[in-house]
Write a protein that holds these residues in place. Structure first.
Motif, mmCIF file in Angstrom:
data_model
loop_
_atom_site.group_PDB
_atom_site.id
_atom_site.type_symbol
_atom_site.label_atom_id
_atom_site.label_comp_id
_atom_site.label_asym_id
_atom_site.label_seq_id
_atom_site.Cartn_x
_atom_site.Cartn_y
_atom_site.Cartn_z
ATOM 1 N N LYS A 305 82.713 -9.504 -15.206
ATOM 2 C CA LYS A 305 83.081 -9.112 -14.630
ATOM 3 C C LYS A 305 83.715 -8.103 -14.137
ATOM 4 C CE LYS A 305 87.945 -9.059 -15.581
ATOM 5 N NZ LYS A 305 89.336 -9.754 -15.599
ATOM 6 N N GLU A 306 83.472 -6.483 -15.777
ATOM 7 C CA GLU A 306 83.119 -4.970 -15.409
ATOM 8 C C GLU A 306 82.083 -4.748 -15.001
ATOM 9 O OE1 GLU A 306 85.984 -3.941 -15.893
ATOM 10 O OE2 GLU A 306 86.442 -5.410 -16.816
ATOM 11 N N LYS A 307 81.335 -6.060 -15.042
ATOM 12 C CA LYS A 307 80.021 -5.083 -13.996
ATOM 13 C C LYS A 307 79.441 -5.653 -12.544
ATOM 14 C CE LYS A 307 76.118 -5.840 -17.739
ATOM 15 N NZ LYS A 307 75.126 -6.363 -18.854
ATOM 16 N N ILE A 308 80.662 -6.984 -12.597
ATOM 17 C CA ILE A 308 81.004 -7.334 -10.897
ATOM 18 C C ILE A 308 82.043 -6.501 -9.841
ATOM 19 C CG2 ILE A 308 81.700 -8.956 -9.538
ATOM 20 C CD1 ILE A 308 80.471 -11.640 -11.506
ATOM 21 N N LEU A 309 83.270 -5.368 -11.170
ATOM 22 C CA LEU A 309 83.412 -5.143 -10.493
ATOM 23 C C LEU A 309 83.514 -3.588 -10.541
ATOM 24 C CD1 LEU A 309 86.929 -5.858 -12.139
ATOM 25 C CD2 LEU A 309 86.802 -6.183 -9.491
ATOM 26 N N TRP A 310 82.697 -3.346 -11.327
ATOM 27 C CA TRP A 310 81.474 -1.720 -11.112
ATOM 28 C C TRP A 310 81.064 -1.855 -9.802
ATOM 29 C CZ3 TRP A 310 77.134 -0.439 -10.067
ATOM 30 C CH2 TRP A 310 76.368 1.315 -10.626
ATOM 31 N N ALA A 311 80.278 -3.010 -8.987
ATOM 32 C CA ALA A 311 79.464 -3.158 -8.770
ATOM 33 C C ALA A 311 80.471 -2.702 -6.871
ATOM 34 C CB ALA A 311 78.191 -4.180 -8.412
ATOM 35 N N ILE A 312 81.031 -3.570 -7.011
ATOM 36 C CA ILE A 312 81.654 -4.043 -5.825
ATOM 37 C C ILE A 312 82.454 -2.804 -5.491
ATOM 38 C CG2 ILE A 312 83.874 -4.918 -4.988
ATOM 39 C CD1 ILE A 312 83.697 -7.425 -6.280
ATOM 40 N N ALA A 313 82.457 -2.019 -6.129
ATOM 41 C CA ALA A 313 83.568 -0.553 -5.706
ATOM 42 C C ALA A 313 82.272 0.268 -5.414
ATOM 43 C CB ALA A 313 84.046 -0.400 -7.164
ATOM 44 N N GLU A 314 81.253 -0.059 -6.492
ATOM 45 C CA GLU A 314 80.202 1.776 -6.790
ATOM 46 C C GLU A 314 78.795 1.269 -6.167
ATOM 47 O OE1 GLU A 314 81.785 4.404 -7.044
ATOM 48 O OE2 GLU A 314 83.692 3.578 -8.378
ATOM 49 N N PHE A 315 78.370 0.243 -6.493
ATOM 50 C CA PHE A 315 76.901 -0.319 -5.748
ATOM 51 C C PHE A 315 76.537 0.515 -4.536
ATOM 52 C CE2 PHE A 315 73.301 -3.177 -4.688
ATOM 53 C CZ PHE A 315 72.135 -2.124 -4.865
ATOM 54 N N GLU A 316 75.385 0.930 -4.192
ATOM 55 C CA GLU A 316 74.950 1.696 -3.393
ATOM 56 C C GLU A 316 73.127 1.534 -3.360
ATOM 57 O OE1 GLU A 316 76.391 1.912 -0.613
ATOM 58 O OE2 GLU A 316 78.588 1.536 -1.022
ATOM 59 N N PRO A 317 72.900 0.980 -1.943
ATOM 60 C CA PRO A 317 71.352 1.296 -1.648
ATOM 61 C C PRO A 317 70.784 2.704 -3.056
ATOM 62 C CG PRO A 317 71.598 0.141 -0.213
ATOM 63 C CD PRO A 317 73.152 0.627 -0.552
ATOM 64 N N SER A 318 69.463 2.711 -3.447
ATOM 65 C CA SER A 318 69.450 4.324 -3.644
ATOM 66 C C SER A 318 68.517 4.605 -3.030
ATOM 67 C CB SER A 318 68.840 4.233 -5.171
ATOM 68 O OG SER A 318 67.488 3.075 -4.810
ATOM 69 N N GLY A 319 69.218 4.852 -1.779
ATOM 70 C CA GLY A 319 68.382 5.938 -0.840
ATOM 71 C C GLY A 319 67.915 4.797 0.127
ATOM 72 N N GLU A 320 67.043 5.600 1.035
ATOM 73 C CA GLU A 320 66.027 4.822 1.970
ATOM 74 C C GLU A 320 65.601 4.249 2.181
ATOM 75 O OE1 GLU A 320 67.565 3.363 5.417
ATOM 76 O OE2 GLU A 320 69.654 3.777 4.229
ATOM 77 N N THR A 321 65.313 3.825 0.562
ATOM 78 C CA THR A 321 63.428 3.141 0.123
ATOM 79 C C THR A 321 63.722 1.320 1.048
ATOM 80 O OG1 THR A 321 64.504 1.970 -1.775
ATOM 81 C CG2 THR A 321 62.788 4.223 -2.227
ATOM 82 N N TYR A 322 62.524 1.302 1.584
ATOM 83 C CA TYR A 322 61.992 -0.205 1.179
ATOM 84 C C TYR A 322 60.891 -0.850 1.392
ATOM 85 C CZ TYR A 322 63.082 -4.234 4.523
ATOM 86 O OH TYR A 322 64.592 -5.903 4.679
ATOM 87 N N THR A 323 59.996 -1.059 0.271
ATOM 88 C CA THR A 323 58.796 -0.086 -0.023
ATOM 89 C C THR A 323 58.364 -1.832 -0.258
ATOM 90 O OG1 THR A 323 59.626 1.189 -1.642
ATOM 91 C CG2 THR A 323 57.202 0.222 -1.922
ATOM 92 N N TYR A 324 58.851 -2.656 -0.303
ATOM 93 C CA TYR A 324 58.168 -3.793 -0.947
ATOM 94 C C TYR A 324 58.616 -4.455 0.684
ATOM 95 C CZ TYR A 324 57.550 -2.771 -5.388
ATOM 96 O OH TYR A 324 57.664 -2.188 -6.761
ATOM 97 N N LYS A 325 57.342 -5.242 1.009
ATOM 98 C CA LYS A 325 57.141 -6.498 2.650
ATOM 99 C C LYS A 325 56.837 -7.872 2.800
ATOM 100 C CE LYS A 325 57.432 -2.217 5.132
ATOM 101 N NZ LYS A 325 58.070 -1.656 4.266
ATOM 102 N N PHE A 326 57.557 -7.959 2.864
ATOM 103 C CA PHE A 326 57.453 -9.654 3.091
ATOM 104 C C PHE A 326 56.706 -10.325 4.082
ATOM 105 C CE2 PHE A 326 60.509 -8.418 0.269
ATOM 106 C CZ PHE A 326 60.512 -9.592 -0.380
ATOM 107 N N GLY A 327 55.700 -9.694 4.495
ATOM 108 C CA GLY A 327 55.227 -9.702 5.643
ATOM 109 C C GLY A 327 55.328 -9.540 6.654
ATOM 110 N N ASP A 328 55.154 -9.736 8.064
ATOM 111 C CA ASP A 328 54.925 -8.971 9.605
ATOM 112 C C ASP A 328 56.214 -10.144 9.847
ATOM 113 O OD1 ASP A 328 53.217 -11.238 9.408
ATOM 114 O OD2 ASP A 328 51.471 -9.434 10.249
ATOM 115 N N GLY A 329 56.813 -11.558 9.573
ATOM 116 C CA GLY A 329 56.881 -12.147 10.853
ATOM 117 C C GLY A 329 55.504 -13.538 11.295
ATOM 118 N N LYS A 330 54.703 -13.188 10.567
ATOM 119 C CA LYS A 330 53.348 -14.348 11.035
ATOM 120 C C LYS A 330 52.976 -15.428 9.844
ATOM 121 C CE LYS A 330 52.466 -11.419 14.865
ATOM 122 N NZ LYS A 330 51.283 -10.116 15.543
#
Length: 344
Positions: A305-330
């Protein structure tokens, strides 16, 4: 499946669709066929609900009967459900080749039935279509190197293909009176959360105590346990938790895209959150989609419960990283091409 079926048809490959009937109500079943343009299954086995042993056993028996009648060149299975394992087992015991879409995923937690299903399926498959480089490495680490293909993720194909249609067709925000980025979306359906009273209570209490507007489309089994544990009244008496019936694929995509955060224990929803760049809080201790966590867009909080509450209030992505790719839609195109070239 919709994405792959389209590409198989273009290649002139005949496809017989077997639906095990694990889900049987409209919101969890037929609406997806309707919206995604999948034709009626050739066989609906009507297995329905039940324990893992019952479900898998019934599916194995009934799928075997279909395979003996149809005599296919190959059986194509998806993901990590009981249907996946039953289809693969039925095929391999009849000496029919098996192809596994979404091969190589690992949470390294064998308490999850899905982990057992995917490990066993991978070890009896002839074609292993891996969505990510991590999945390929997992297979290699288990000694599986033959028949492994890095294709990308078919769910990414589906999202790219359907997101514009969803934005045009879905009226879910208006129907629920929601404004973009002013609510959190939640889904809970895994047995480790629904069947465990303490876990489900912790999750619901965290949702309510957060004070955030949380939209909660409830899976039928989740609603059953919410009633069993007397949590329905608590939800109804809260002024921030909006419990709704399950929604179709288009509505779900629009709810995900417009949420400011997503709370989920679903593997697919974790990925879609990542594709749509929406911060995801995963209500599990481990995930098979480790890339989303490493990239800072997903955080694992379990049913604490406490971790969920913290994440709802505080969690944000760490920067604009978008490293791992799941393909190109093909990915679907590659899968169909590989099967066609190999004469399946």
């Amino acid at each position: 499946m919709a994405s792959v079926s389209r590409e198989l048809e273009k290649k002139g490959l005949d496809e017989v669709i077997i639906h095990t009937g694990q889900h049987y109500d409209y919101e969890m079943n037929k609406i997806f066929f309707d919206q995604l343009g999948i034709r009626e299954p050739d066989y609906n086995l009507g297995v329905g609900s039940g324990s893992h042993g019952y479900q898998t056993g019934e599916m194995l028996k009934r799928i075997e009967g279909v395979l003996m009648k149809e005599k296919p060149d190959l059986v194509l299975v998806y993901g990590d459900t009981n249907s996946t394992l039953a289809g693969a087992l039925a095929a391999v015991k009849l000496h029919i080749k098996v192809a596994h879409v979404e091969a190589g995923l690992r949470s390294f937690d064998k308490r999850m039935p899905e982990e057992v299903n995917r490990v066993l399926t991978d070890h009896i498959s002839d074609y292993l279509f891996a969505p990510t480089e991590t999945a390929v490495k997992n297979l290699h680490n288990e000694g599986i190197k033959e028949g492994v293909y890095l294709t990308g993720d078919v769910m990414y194909d589906a999202l790219l293909y359907n997101i514009k249609v969803a934005e045009r067709e879905s009226k879910i925000l208006d129907e629920l009176g929601l404004r973009p980025k002013k609510y959190i979306l939640a889904t809970v359906h895994r047995a480790e959360n629904t069947d465990n009273k303490k876990n489900l209570e912790n999750i619901v209490n965290a949702f309510i105590e957060s004070g955030e507007l949380i939209v909660f489309p409830a899976h039928p089994r989740t609603r059953r346990y919410l009633e069993l544990y007397n949590l329905i009244e608590k939800i109804k008496n809260s002024n921030n938790l909006l419990l709704v019936d399950p929604v179709g694929y288009f509505d779900m995509l629009v709810l995900e895209e417009n949420a400011k955060k997503i709370l989920t224990d679903s593997g697919g929803v974790q990925k879609e959150a990542y594709f749509l760049k929406v911060p995801c809080i995963t209500l599990r201790e481990r995930t098979e989609w480790v890339e989303t966590v490493k990239d800072g867009w997903n955080i694992l909080v379990g049913a604490d419960k406490e971790k969920i509450l913290w994440a709802i209030a505080e969690f944000e992505p760490s920067g604009e990283t978008y490293t791992y790719k799941f393909g190109d839609g093909k990915a679907s195109k590659r899968i169909a091409e590989i099967l066609w070239q190999n004469g399946s």
